[in-house]
Design a protein around this motif. Structure first.
Motif, PDB file in Angstrom:
ATOM      1  N   GLU A 242       0.705  -1.087   0.057  1.00  0.00           N
ATOM      2  CA  GLU A 242      -0.019   0.166   0.082  1.00  0.00           C
ATOM      3  C   GLU A 242       0.846   1.397   0.010  1.00  0.00           C
ATOM      4  N   ASP A 243       2.061   1.122   0.055  1.00  0.00           N
ATOM      5  CA  ASP A 243       3.085   2.272   0.271  1.00  0.00           C
ATOM      6  C   ASP A 243       3.633   2.466  -1.142  1.00  0.00           C
ATOM      7  N   ALA A 244       3.441   1.767  -2.325  1.00  0.00           N
ATOM      8  CA  ALA A 244       3.972   1.960  -3.541  1.00  0.00           C
ATOM      9  C   ALA A 244       3.569   3.222  -4.047  1.00  0.00           C
ATOM     10  N   GLN A 245       4.079   4.136  -4.423  1.00  0.00           N
ATOM     11  CA  GLN A 245       4.114   5.490  -4.999  1.00  0.00           C
ATOM     12  C   GLN A 245       5.125   6.154  -5.817  1.00  0.00           C
ATOM     13  N   ALA A 246       4.791   7.356  -6.289  1.00  0.00           N
ATOM     14  CA  ALA A 246       5.744   8.240  -6.672  1.00  0.00           C
ATOM     15  C   ALA A 246       6.745   8.640  -5.934  1.00  0.00           C
ATOM     16  N   LEU A 247       7.981   8.802  -6.166  1.00  0.00           N
ATOM     17  CA  LEU A 247       9.349   9.084  -5.671  1.00  0.00           C
ATOM     18  C   LEU A 247      10.027  10.160  -6.047  1.00  0.00           C
ATOM     19  N   TRP A 248      10.718  10.797  -5.164  1.00  0.00           N
ATOM     20  CA  TRP A 248      11.229  11.943  -5.805  1.00  0.00           C
ATOM     21  C   TRP A 248      13.102  11.647  -5.711  1.00  0.00           C
ATOM     22  N   PHE A 249      13.701  12.121  -6.864  1.00  0.00           N
ATOM     23  CA  PHE A 249      15.223  11.888  -6.909  1.00  0.00           C
ATOM     24  C   PHE A 249      15.868  13.221  -7.351  1.00  0.00           C
ATOM     25  N   ASP A 250      16.783  13.449  -6.306  1.00  0.00           N
ATOM     26  CA  ASP A 250      17.489  14.597  -6.801  1.00  0.00           C
ATOM     27  C   ASP A 250      19.001  14.297  -6.914  1.00  0.00           C
ATOM     28  N   VAL A 251      19.597  14.612  -8.152  1.00  0.00           N
ATOM     29  CA  VAL A 251      21.266  13.968  -8.242  1.00  0.00           C
ATOM     30  C   VAL A 251      21.758  15.644  -8.112  1.00  0.00           C
ATOM     31  N   THR A 252      22.536  15.668  -7.059  1.00  0.00           N
ATOM     32  CA  THR A 252      23.223  16.720  -6.669  1.00  0.00           C
ATOM     33  C   THR A 252      24.629  17.098  -7.102  1.00  0.00           C
ATOM     34  N   MET A 265       9.870   9.701  -0.361  1.00  0.00           N
ATOM     35  CA  MET A 265       8.689   9.451  -0.866  1.00  0.00           C
ATOM     36  C   MET A 265       7.902  10.910  -0.814  1.00  0.00           C
ATOM     37  N   THR A 266       6.874  10.753  -1.700  1.00  0.00           N
ATOM     38  CA  THR A 266       6.031  12.040  -2.068  1.00  0.00           C
ATOM     39  C   THR A 266       4.625  12.129  -0.809  1.00  0.00           C
TER      40      THR A 266
END
Length: 524
Positions: A242-252, A265-266
């Motif tokens: 139930e926690d499957a969702q869109a994620l955020w990624f920042d390559v810095t 997670m968003t």
């Protein structure tokens, strides 16, 4: 008296332990933070606040950069798991090597090939700190020189060419590292270092798994947080479908040696939290993810996952995984924790093995094979694009847009005798023809237990306890049957039942360490 020949000048190398290393090149993963733009959910804002700031890129995204896979340190084993009384074989890009403790108690690494008749030295034994080839008894020192040849005539000198190539070894923060290039070029600044491991109260559990697919597939899998809720639903502590969702990624940060940034997670998980992490990949095969937060009592909490994936060869890899935290862990037996880890890898095994097979047959980069999402596959694509830049300096690779196949096909050992020999040569345990010890890269015992003293001890204890409990159950049952008094018969039956229950529990422990997990819908 025979005169030992000097070690091979071309291949001389040091096996000394590392002391007082400089801190340059440290792989910390402790990136600074900045606050993100406002969002409606305060928990989300707290998670996004963990995103590191954008850093200046240190190399171009496109185009090849100079790289040589041999001028790198490779993690090969956990120090505390190294056998003291026998050699331990391993491979790096299919190069056969062997580790052993020499006569001075120092770790040495040499080519796993006797110069006499090309037999594996790892099939041999350690005698007084010397590695002896069990074919004809030639013995080798930690510096690669030969000190004994039983078949030499009296007074004859040991041939100068009777030596084996050596490789530089370092023991750092509990991991054995091997430098594949010349000793004179060994760059100590490339050795990773993690400050968290030296933090007071920081607890670490380390274990090893050998897996039947390329290290690139393994690294890609372990850089992919999006698959955890689906593939490891209710197995991994963070796995809930139930926690499957869109994620955020920042390559810095991007450099010629890797990349770093943040991910998370968003939306809130089922438990109401929205965790964010920092992550860093460093050449040739090291990835770590880190999370830092403040608990309800106002205490700083740090968790760290170190993922070390040496490229052992075509269609195979080794995972040295180290989980650490400042949290006080419950008193759970290590064998049980490790069995959960084995289950996690078995849940992915069919997927990753088939993926590996497809990539090998495709003979191309993943660009036209994958349909990646920015909200799911950020680290995966970043890793494949890094391979585009440096893969030309590796024996083989599959990048995002480019690829280079192996020059020689993988060697598959199918002969029965060879299979038994390979067990002894490639694992720090003695093999046999029994099913438990069969040479099968998908076998839980071969993949993990042979590399873990705690699990081997637990398995041996469980097997001994089961046998003893069955014997006692039989004795108690027979005594009860033979007893004249009713109370004695009852006690005999109760004793037999208790012993059978103990035997059942011991068998279940042994099963955890020797039996693979199979999903229900895959069972026949």
């Amino acid at each position: 008296m025979r005169t030992p020949a000097p070690s091979c000048p071309k291949y001389r190398s040091s096996g000394r332990f590392l002391k007082g290393l400089p801190l340059s090149g440290r792989c910390l993963g402790n990136l600074p933070r900045k606050k993100s733009a406002k969002r409606t959910n305060t928990t989300v804002r707290a998670a996004l606040a963990e995103r590191p700031p954008k850093l200046e890129r240190k190399s171009a995204e496109d185009g090849k950069v100079p790289y040589n896979w041999q001028t790198e340190w490779y993690p090969v084993y956990i120090t505390e798991q190294m056998p003291k009384d026998r050699p331990m074989a391993f491979t790096l890009f299919d190069t056969p090597l062997v580790l052993f403790y020499d006569g001075t108690g120092k770790l040495s690494c040499v080519e796993d090939r006797c110069p006499h008749r090309a037999a594996k030295l790892s099939e041999g034994q350690i005698i007084d700190g010397k590695l002896e080839c069990l074919y004809h008894g030639w013995q080798f020192e930690g510096d690669g020189s030969c000190s004994k040849i039983p078949q030499l005539t009296d007074g004859a000198a040991i041939p100068r060419a009777a030596c084996v190539r050596t490789y530089t070894v370092r023991d750092r923060q509990g991991v054995v590292w091997v430098w594949m290039g010349k000793e004179s070029e060994a760059d100590e600044s490339k050795l990773p270092y993690w400050n968290d491991l030296d933090m007071e109260g920081f607890r670490v559990d380390s274990h090893i798994h050998d897996l039947p697919y390329d290290s690139g597939i393994l690294l890609e899998n372990l850089m992919d947080p999006a698959h955890i809720p689906i593939s490891h639903d209710k197995t991994d502590p963070n796995g809930r479908r139930e926690d499957a969702q869109a994620l955020w990624f920042d390559v810095t940060e991007r450099t010629d040696r890797g990349f770093a940034g943040g991910f998370g997670m968003t939306k809130p998980r089922a438990d109401g939290t929205v965790p964010g992490f920092t992550g860093r990949f460093v050449a040739p095969c090291v990835f770590n993810s880190r999370r830092e937060w403040v608990d309800k009592k106002g205490n700083k909490v740090v968790s760290l996952a170190l993922i070390l994936c040496p490229p052992t060869g075509q269609g195979k890899s080794r995972l040295i995984i180290r989980f650490g935290s400042t949290l006080k862990m419950p008193p759970i037996p290590k064998f049980f924790i490790h069995s959960i880890g084995c289950k996690v890898f078995e849940q992915d095994m069919g997927l990753l093995s088939s993926q590996n097979e497809l990539l090998v047959k495709a003979n191309q980069g993943v660009k036209d094979l994958y349909l990646p999402l920015k909200s799911s596959d950020g680290w995966v694509i970043e890793y494949r694009k890094w391979l585009d830049k440096v893969g030309h300096g590796m024996p083989y690779y599959t990048g995002y847009s480019t690829f280079s196949p192996p020059r020689a096909p993988a060697v598959v050992d199918q002969a029965p005798v060879g299979s038994v020999a390979a067990i002894a040569a490639n694992n720090p345990a003695f093999g046999s023809l029994g099913a438990q010890y069969a040479l099968d890269p998908t076998n839980r015992y071969i993949r993990h237990v042979v590399h873990c003293k705690d699990c081997r001890k637990s398995l041996k204890t469980a097997q001994t306890l089961r046998s003893a409990a069955l014997v006692l159950a039989a004795i108690s049952g027979l005594a009860g049957i033979a007893a004249a008094q009713k109370s004695a018969r009852i006690w005999g039956a109760a004793g037999a039942g208790a012993c059978l229950l103990v035997a059942w529990g011991a068998a279940k422990v042994a099963e955890l360490l020797t039996t693979n997990f199979v999903r229900d819908h895959r069972k026949l």
